[in-house]
Design a protein around this motif. Structure first.
Motif, PDB file in Angstrom:
ATOM      1  N   SER A  43      27.250  41.396  -0.339  1.00 39.22           N
ATOM      2  CA  SER A  43      28.511  40.927   0.235  1.00 39.22           C
ATOM      3  C   SER A  43      28.543  39.417   0.420  1.00 39.22           C
ATOM      4  CB  SER A  43      28.767  41.614   1.572  1.00 39.22           C
ATOM      5  OG  SER A  43      27.719  41.340   2.479  1.00 39.22           O
ATOM      6  N   LEU A  44      27.382  38.800   0.742  1.00 37.20           N
ATOM      7  CA  LEU A  44      27.364  37.353   0.963  1.00 37.20           C
ATOM      8  C   LEU A  44      27.715  36.599  -0.316  1.00 37.20           C
ATOM      9  CD1 LEU A  44      26.854  34.987   2.846  1.00 37.20           C
ATOM     10  CD2 LEU A  44      24.422  35.080   2.221  1.00 37.20           C
ATOM     11  N   PHE A  45      27.111  37.016  -1.421  1.00 40.61           N
ATOM     12  CA  PHE A  45      27.416  36.359  -2.694  1.00 40.61           C
ATOM     13  C   PHE A  45      28.870  36.623  -3.103  1.00 40.61           C
ATOM     14  CE2 PHE A  45      27.418  36.113  -7.359  1.00 40.61           C
ATOM     15  CZ  PHE A  45      26.845  34.854  -7.538  1.00 40.61           C
ATOM     16  N   LEU A  46      29.359  37.841  -2.838  1.00 44.22           N
ATOM     17  CA  LEU A  46      30.744  38.182  -3.176  1.00 44.22           C
ATOM     18  C   LEU A  46      31.713  37.342  -2.354  1.00 44.22           C
ATOM     19  CD1 LEU A  46      32.499  40.118  -4.870  1.00 44.22           C
ATOM     20  CD2 LEU A  46      32.465  41.697  -2.932  1.00 44.22           C
ATOM     21  N   GLU A  47      31.431  37.155  -1.076  1.00 46.85           N
ATOM     22  CA  GLU A  47      32.299  36.338  -0.237  1.00 46.85           C
ATOM     23  C   GLU A  47      32.277  34.880  -0.672  1.00 46.85           C
ATOM     24  OE1 GLU A  47      31.895  36.756   3.948  1.00 46.85           O
ATOM     25  OE2 GLU A  47      31.611  38.921   3.851  1.00 46.85           O
ATOM     26  N   THR A  48      31.116  34.401  -1.100  1.00 48.56           N
ATOM     27  CA  THR A  48      31.020  33.017  -1.583  1.00 48.56           C
ATOM     28  C   THR A  48      31.912  32.815  -2.807  1.00 48.56           C
ATOM     29  OG1 THR A  48      28.755  32.852  -0.780  1.00 48.56           O
ATOM     30  CG2 THR A  48      29.460  31.204  -2.378  1.00 48.56           C
ATOM     31  N   MET A  49      31.828  33.736  -3.763  1.00 49.33           N
ATOM     32  CA  MET A  49      32.658  33.629  -4.960  1.00 49.33           C
ATOM     33  C   MET A  49      34.142  33.808  -4.613  1.00 49.33           C
ATOM     34  SD  MET A  49      30.587  32.842  -7.261  1.00 49.33           S
ATOM     35  CE  MET A  49      31.760  32.876  -8.604  1.00 49.33           C
ATOM     36  N   ALA A  50      34.422  34.655  -3.628  1.00 47.01           N
ATOM     37  CA  ALA A  50      35.809  34.840  -3.204  1.00 47.01           C
ATOM     38  C   ALA A  50      36.372  33.554  -2.625  1.00 47.01           C
ATOM     39  CB  ALA A  50      35.898  35.972  -2.189  1.00 47.01           C
ATOM     40  N   ASN A  51      35.568  32.846  -1.840  1.00 47.88           N
ATOM     41  CA  ASN A  51      36.028  31.582  -1.269  1.00 47.88           C
ATOM     42  C   ASN A  51      36.278  30.531  -2.345  1.00 47.88           C
ATOM     43  OD1 ASN A  51      36.070  32.378   1.428  1.00 47.88           O
ATOM     44  ND2 ASN A  51      33.893  31.945   1.705  1.00 47.88           N
ATOM     45  N   VAL A  52      35.440  30.524  -3.386  1.00 51.00           N
ATOM     46  CA  VAL A  52      35.678  29.596  -4.503  1.00 51.00           C
ATOM     47  C   VAL A  52      36.989  29.938  -5.196  1.00 51.00           C
ATOM     48  CG1 VAL A  52      34.814  28.811  -6.743  1.00 51.00           C
ATOM     49  CG2 VAL A  52      33.220  29.153  -4.855  1.00 51.00           C
ATOM     50  N   GLY A  53      37.211  31.228  -5.437  1.00 48.52           N
ATOM     51  CA  GLY A  53      38.452  31.643  -6.078  1.00 48.52           C
ATOM     52  C   GLY A  53      39.672  31.328  -5.236  1.00 48.52           C
ATOM     53  N   PHE A  92      41.989  31.735 -15.892  1.00 42.42           N
ATOM     54  CA  PHE A  92      40.603  31.935 -15.463  1.00 42.42           C
ATOM     55  C   PHE A  92      40.524  32.140 -13.954  1.00 42.42           C
ATOM     56  CE2 PHE A  92      36.598  30.131 -13.866  1.00 42.42           C
ATOM     57  CZ  PHE A  92      35.682  30.976 -14.509  1.00 42.42           C
ATOM     58  N   VAL A  93      41.272  31.354 -13.208  1.00 42.66           N
ATOM     59  CA  VAL A  93      41.248  31.480 -11.745  1.00 42.66           C
ATOM     60  C   VAL A  93      41.823  32.826 -11.328  1.00 42.66           C
ATOM     61  CG1 VAL A  93      42.204  30.568  -9.602  1.00 42.66           C
ATOM     62  CG2 VAL A  93      41.298  28.998 -11.325  1.00 42.66           C
ATOM     63  N   GLY A 125      42.385  35.543 -13.169  1.00 47.18           N
ATOM     64  CA  GLY A 125      41.758  36.724 -13.772  1.00 47.18           C
ATOM     65  C   GLY A 125      40.303  36.911 -13.440  1.00 47.18           C
ATOM     66  N   ILE A 126      39.572  35.825 -13.136  1.00 42.07           N
ATOM     67  CA  ILE A 126      38.123  35.922 -12.921  1.00 42.07           C
ATOM     68  C   ILE A 126      37.711  35.525 -11.503  1.00 42.07           C
ATOM     69  CG2 ILE A 126      35.865  35.158 -13.740  1.00 42.07           C
ATOM     70  CD1 ILE A 126      37.404  36.866 -15.736  1.00 42.07           C
ATOM     71  N   LEU A 127      38.202  34.398 -11.014  1.00 45.06           N
ATOM     72  CA  LEU A 127      37.749  33.919  -9.712  1.00 45.06           C
ATOM     73  C   LEU A 127      38.435  34.611  -8.543  1.00 45.06           C
ATOM     74  CD1 LEU A 127      37.422  30.040 -10.211  1.00 45.06           C
ATOM     75  CD2 LEU A 127      35.642  31.783 -10.294  1.00 45.06           C
ATOM     76  N   LEU A 128      39.641  35.113  -8.750  1.00 41.57           N
ATOM     77  CA  LEU A 128      40.381  35.721  -7.648  1.00 41.57           C
ATOM     78  C   LEU A 128      40.002  37.169  -7.347  1.00 41.57           C
ATOM     79  CD1 LEU A 128      42.425  34.555  -5.706  1.00 41.57           C
ATOM     80  CD2 LEU A 128      44.248  35.510  -7.103  1.00 41.57           C
ATOM     81  N   PRO A 129      39.595  37.993  -8.326  1.00 45.53           N
ATOM     82  CA  PRO A 129      39.253  39.388  -8.017  1.00 45.53           C
ATOM     83  C   PRO A 129      38.260  39.590  -6.880  1.00 45.53           C
ATOM     84  CG  PRO A 129      39.446  39.139 -10.376  1.00 45.53           C
ATOM     85  CD  PRO A 129      39.605  37.767  -9.787  1.00 45.53           C
ATOM     86  N   PRO A 130      37.255  38.708  -6.654  1.00 43.21           N
ATOM     87  CA  PRO A 130      36.358  38.946  -5.512  1.00 43.21           C
ATOM     88  C   PRO A 130      37.069  39.066  -4.169  1.00 43.21           C
ATOM     89  CG  PRO A 130      35.367  37.328  -6.973  1.00 43.21           C
ATOM     90  CD  PRO A 130      36.745  37.606  -7.503  1.00 43.21           C
ATOM     91  N   ILE A 131      38.190  38.352  -3.966  1.00 42.96           N
ATOM     92  CA  ILE A 131      38.886  38.462  -2.688  1.00 42.96           C
ATOM     93  C   ILE A 131      39.488  39.850  -2.521  1.00 42.96           C
ATOM     94  CG2 ILE A 131      41.143  37.629  -3.505  1.00 42.96           C
ATOM     95  CD1 ILE A 131      39.522  36.806  -0.131  1.00 42.96           C
TER      96      ILE A 131
END
Length: 825
Positions: free
Chosen positions: A108-118, A329-330, A332-338
Motif C-alpha cells: 500500500s505504501l508504494f501504491l500510495e506514493t505512485m497515486a500521489n505522483v499521478g 500517460f497521466v 491512463g497509467i499514473l492515475l489508476p493507483p488513486i
C-alpha cells in the motif's frame, strides 16, 4: 445491526480492527541479510512486481467496464472507480488470492506514493485545461448557481457529519470530518464535467456553458477550502499556518507567470515545432515536481502547487504540446493507483454496521440531492425551466477524480473512517450513474422539441428575425455562404443572427470541444497545426466583416472540434439550443477550372449526410459555383437573379419560404417556376388509383393533402407579392423529368442561384426518372440535375430540406402535422 469483530485472520494477515479510524495489521516480512551493508532481497522487488500486476489487472477490468457502459453514455471515471471498488475488500478483494497477491497491505505504501505522483500531474493538467476567462463575464444566474452550489452542500456536509457523529460512539467522531464532508459535497470536477458534456454533445449549449463556468468557480473555491483545511489540521487549528501557502502561490503568479509567458511567446514566434520547444516542455514538467515539493514544505498537498502551475500557464502551443505528450500517460497509467487506493479503502461488507439502514440511505440521498436542490431553487427564483434546473443540478454533481482526491486526503487525516468513507464513495458512484440518463431525459428526449416545428420558415412571418447556423470546413467555403447570407435580406426590422461554426476534426484531445470566439481573443483549435489556427482566424474575420457591412446582421463565431462521425450531433444540439431556423452547409465537392468537380474531403460528405438525416430544423446545402452577389458601393445597387423551382412537398415549400425572404431585398430578382403535372401524368394517376386497396387509398389522400398545402402556399405567395415588380411567377406543365430538364435548359438557364427543395420522403411522378441515376442523393433529384447540367451561367444551387424531430414519426405523420399547422387545425 451487524458488528465487525475486533480481531480476525485474513490469509497471512492478523487484523485488529474496530469501527474506528485506526486498525493494526500484523504479518511476517522476514528479509535475509547477506552482509551488514546489502540485503539479499531487493526491497523494490517486493513491491514493484505487485504494483505492475495491480496496474495490469486494473486497466484490464476498467477497459472491459468501459465497453459495457459505453452504450449507457457513462463516463470513463465511473468505469475506473467501479474497477477500484471491485478489487477492494467489499468485492473481489475478499478472496484469498487477490487479498494476498493483488492488494497486499505491504504494497500500500508504494501504491500510495505512485497515486500521489499521478494526482500531482493530473491536477497540473486540470490547471492547464481550466479557462478563467468565462468567470469574468459570468451572468447573474450562473453566479447564483455557483454560489448556492457551494453554500448549500457545505451546510449539508456539516449537517450530515453532525448526524453521523450523534448516532455513533463518541470515540469515533473526528472533528475535522466536517471539513472534508463539506468539501467533497461542494466540489464539481471541471475536467470530468467537460468530458461528460462533450460525450452528451451539450458542451456548446447554454446549459453546458453555465455548468462549466459554475464548475470553475466551485473548483477554485473548494481547492482553496481544501488547502485551508489541510493547513489548519496540520497546524493544530492555527490559521496562520496557511500563510506560507498563500505567499508561495502569490510568488508563483507574479514571478513565474511572466517568465512562462516569455517562453510561450518565443514558441509562438518560432512558427513551427523545434528541438528547443521540447526543452521548454521538459522544463515545465520539472517545475511540476518542484512546485509540488514547495507546497508540501508549506503544509499543503503537492497537487495544489502543480494545479497552480498549470493555471498560470497561458493558452498556446506550449499547453497543446504538453497535453499531447503527457495527458494519455497521466490519465491512463499514473492515475489508476488513486482508484486502486480508493477501492481498497471502500468496504461494503460492513456498510450498515452499527447504523440503521434507513439512516444510511438518508445520508446518501441527502449527499446526492444537495446540489440538485440548490440548482432547482436558483432556477425557480430566476423563472428558468425546471428541466434546466434539474439538469444543472445533476451536472453540478459531477465529482470525478477531484472528489476522489479530496476523499483520500480526508481519509489520510482521519476525517473519514472506513464506513463513512464507503458511504461517500457509493454516493459519488450514484451521482455519476444518474447524470447521463437524467440529462438525456431533460435535454435530449423529444418531449421538449415538439414546439420546434413552429420555427420552420414556412410557418414564420417574413419580418421575424432569422437565426442561421452557417457551417464551414475551410476558407474555401466562405465566399459562397457569406454571399448567400448577403442576399438573405438582413435589415434592422428583420435581422439575421448568424452562428458561424468552423468545423474542425478532433485531433490530439481525449474529448470533443467547442470554442466561442471573442473579437480580441486568440483562437486555439486544440491542434498543433498553426495553419488551422490561421484558417480559423480568417473565418472569424470574414464573418465579422459581413457583420460590419450589414447592420441588420449579428454574427457569433465559434469552432467545433469533434470527430467527423459525431460532428453532426454537436451541430444539431447547438441548433436546438440557439433555436436556429435553418442550418447552412457546404457541398463536399468544389468546382475546378475545367468545369468538373474536385473532392474537398470525403468525410465532409459523411457530415452532410448525417445532418440531413438527423437535423432538428430546416437545412440548406449550398453547391457553390462562385456565388458573388455583393453590393456595389460606387453605384449603390447590384442585381442578383434567383430562380426557385417548385415541384411539390414540404421541402419545396420551405425552399420557397427562404427564397421569399430573399425577395425582400430590393436588388434581387426572383423567378418562381412551378412545375405541375400535365394531362398524361394526371390520367396515369387516375388509372393507378385503386380505392379498394387501403394502402393506395391512403397514398391518394396524402397526395391530395400535399397538393392542397402546395396550392395554398403558392396562392398566398402570389397574393402577397402581386405588386412586387422584382418577382415573377411561371407555371409550367410537364409530364416527366426529361421535360423539366428541357424547360430549364431552354427557358430558365440564366440565373445566379437556383433554390430547390430536396424532396426527401416524397415520390413525385415528375422527378421519378431523374432520381434513378442519382450519384449524390443528398442533393435530391432536381438539385443533382441542376448541378450536372451545362447551363448558360455557372449558377450555384441551394437545396433545402424541411426537417422534423424524430418524434414526429413517418413521413405521413409529419405531413399531417404540417397540415394542421398550415390550415389552423
Amino acid at each position: 445491526m451487524s458488528h465487525k469483530p475486533k480481531f480476525y485472520t485474513k490469509g497471512k494477515y492478523n487484523i485488529h480492527f474496530g469501527m474506528s479510524n485506526e486498525f493494526t495489521i500484523c504479518y511476517n516480512a522476514s528479509k535475509p541479510i547477506s552482509s551488514s551493508y546489502w540485503q539479499s532481497v531487493d526491497p523494490l522487488m517486493t513491491t514493484l512486481p505487485v504494483f505492475l500486476l495491480q496496474l495490469s489487472v486494473f486497466i484490464a477490468i476498467s477497459r472491459v467496464l468501459m465497453v459495457l457502459l459505453r452504450p449507457l453514455r457513462q463516463p470513463r471515471f465511473l468505469s475506473e472507480l467501479l474497477a477500484g471498488v471491485l478489487l477492494g475488500p467489499g468485492a473481489l478483494g475478499m478472496t484469498g488470492w487477490i487479498a494476498n497477491n493483488l492488494t497486499p497491505f505491504e504494497g500500500s505504501l508504494f501504491l500510495e506514493t505512485m497515486a500521489n505522483v499521478g494526482v500531482t500531474f493530473y491536477m497540473f493538467l486540470v490547471g492547464l485545461e481550466m479557462d478563467l476567462s468565462p468567470v469574468r463575464k459570468m451572468g447573474t444566474t450562473t453566479m447564483s448557481i455557483a454560489i448556492v452550489g457551494i453554500i448549500l452542500p457545505l451546510a449539508a456536509g456539516v449537517g450530515l457529519h453532525s448526524i453521523v457523529v450523534q448516532l455513533r460512539p463518541t470515540d469515533r467522531a473526528p472533528e475535522m470530518g466536517a471539513y472534508f464532508w463539506s468539501i467533497a459535497l461542494s466540489l464539481t470536477s471541471f475536467p470530468d464535467l467537460a468530458r461528460i458534456l462533450s460525450d452528451l454533445k451539450l458542451m456548446h449549449t447554454d446549459l453546458g456553458k453555465t455548468a462549466l463556468t459554475a464548475a470553475v468557480v466551485n473548483d477554485l473555491s473548494c481547492s482553496f477550502l481544501l488547502v485551508v483545511a489541510v493547513s489548519l489540521i496540520n497546524g493544530k487549528k492555527e490559521l496562520y499556518v496557511a500563510i506560507p501557502v498563500l505567499v508561495c502561490m502569490t510568488v508563483f503568479w507574479f514571478s513565474l507567470r511572466p517568465f512562462i509567458r516569455k517562453i510561450v511567446r518565443h514558441i509562438s514566434g518560432a512558427g513551427k515545432e523545434t528541438a528547443a520547444s521540447d526543452k521548454h516542455i521538459h522544463f515545465i514538467l520539472s517545475l511540476v515536481f518542484l512546485s509540488g515539493f514547495i507546497t508540501e514544505l508549506c503544509g499543503a498537498h503537492s497537487f495544489y502547487g502543480a494545479f497552480m502551475l498549470g493555471l498560470i500557464i497561458p493558452e498556446g502551443e506550449l499547453v497543446t504540446n504538453i497535453k499531447d505528450k503527457v495527458e494519455e500517460f497521466v490519465v491512463g497509467i499514473l492515475l489508476p493507483p488513486i482508484f486502486l487506493i480508493t477501492g481498497t479503502r471502500t468496504n461494503t461488507e460492513y456498510f450498515f454496521a452499527d447504523y440503521d439502514v434507513r439512516m444510511v440511505m438518508l445520508v446518501i440521498l441527502l449527499a446526492i440531492s444537495a446540489k440538485i436542490i440548490g440548482a432547482l431553487i436558483v432556477c425557480l427564483y430566476f423563472k428558468c425551466p425546471m428541466r434546466d434546473g434539474l439538469a444543472l443540478g445533476v451536472l453540478m454533481n459531477t465529482k470525478g477524480v477531484l472528489a476522489v482526491i479530496v476523499l483520500n486526503e480526508g481519509r489520510n487525516m482521519k476525517g473519514f473512517d472506513q464506513q463513512t468513507y464507503s458511504w461517500i464513495v457509493i454516493a459519488i458512484l450514484l451521482m455519476t450513474v444518474i447524470i447521463g440518463p437524467v440529462v438525456s431525459f431533460t435535454h435530449k428526449s423529444a418531449r421538449h422539441l415538439r414546439s420546434y416545428n413552429d420555427r420552420h420558415l414556412e410557418r414564420s412571418k417574413l419580418d421575424t428575425p432569422l437565426r442561421v447556423l452557417a457551417c464551414v470546413h475551410s476558407t474555401r467555403n466562405l465566399s459562397g455562404l457569406i454571399s448567400l447570407l448577403q442576399i438573405s435580406n438582413s435589415t434592422r426590422k428583420s435581422p439575421i443572427t448568424v452562428f458561424a461554426v468552423h468545423l474542425v476534426e478532433l485531433a490530439g484531445r481525449t474529448s470533443a470541444m467547442l470554442i466561442f470566439h471573442d473579437k480580441n481573443r486568440t483562437i486555439d483549435t486544440g491542434n498543433n497545426c498553426s495553419r488551422e489556427k490561421a484558417e480559423a482566424e480568417q473565418i472569424v474575420s470574414a464573418f465579422e466583416s459581413f457583420e460590419n457591412d450589414n447592420h441588420g446582421a449579428i454574427v457569433k463565431p465559434l469552432t467545433v472540434v469533434s470527430p467527423y462521425a459525431s460532428m453532426h450531433e454537436d451541430v444539431n444540439n447547438f441548433a436546438l439550443d440557439k433555436f436556429a431556423n435553418i442550418i447552412l452547409i457546404p457541398f463536399h465537392k468544389r468546382p475546378d477550372t475545367s468545369g468538373g468537380w474536385t473532392d474537398e474531403n470525403l468525410q465532409h460528405e459523411l457530415v452532410n449526410q448525417n445532418l440531413l438525416q438527423t437535423s432538428p430544423c430546416s437545412i440548406g446545402l449550398l453547391v457553390d459555383r462562385g456565388l458573388t452577389c455583393f453590393p456595389n458601393s460606387q453605384k449603390g445597387t447590384w442585381e442578383c437573379r434567383v430562380s426557385m423551382l417548385f415541384v411539390q412537398g414540404p421541402d419545396d415549400r420551405e425552399a420557397l419560404a427562404y427564397a421569399w425572404r430573399m425577395a425582400g431585398n430590393p436588388n434581387l430578382m426572383l423567378t418562381l417556376v412551378r412545375f405541375v403535372p400535365g394531362k398524361e401524368v394526371s390520367d396515369e394517376l387516375v388509372e393507378n388509383d385503386d380505392i379498394d386497396n387501403p394502402e393506395v387509398f391512403s397514398d391518394k389522400l396524402e397526395r391530395e393533402r400535399q397538393k392542397q398545402l402546395d396550392d395554398d402556399y403558392i396562392n398566398e405567395f402570389r397574393f402577397r407579392t402581386m405588386h412586387n415588380q422584382s418577382i415573377s411567377f411561371i407555371e409550367k406543365q410537364v409530364n416527366s423529368g426529361d421535360q423539366i430538364v428541357s424547360a430549364i435548359s431552354s427557358a430558365y438557364n440564366d440565373f445566379d442561384l437556383y433554390v430547390v427543395g430536396r424532396g426527401h420522403g416524397i415520390t413525385s411522378p415528375l422527378t421519378a426518372g431523374l432520381s434513378s441515376w442519382s450519384e449524390f442523393p443528398e442533393l435530391g433529384a432536381l438539385g443533382e440535375t441542376l448541378v450536372s447540367m451545362d447551363l448558360e451561367s455557372s449558377a450555384s444551387v441551394l437545396i433545402v430540406q424541411q426537417s422534423y424531430p424524430s418524434s414526429s414519426g413517418s413521413k405521413k405523420s409529419r405531413t399531417s402535422d404540417a397540415s394542421k399547422d398550415i390550415l389552423g387545425g
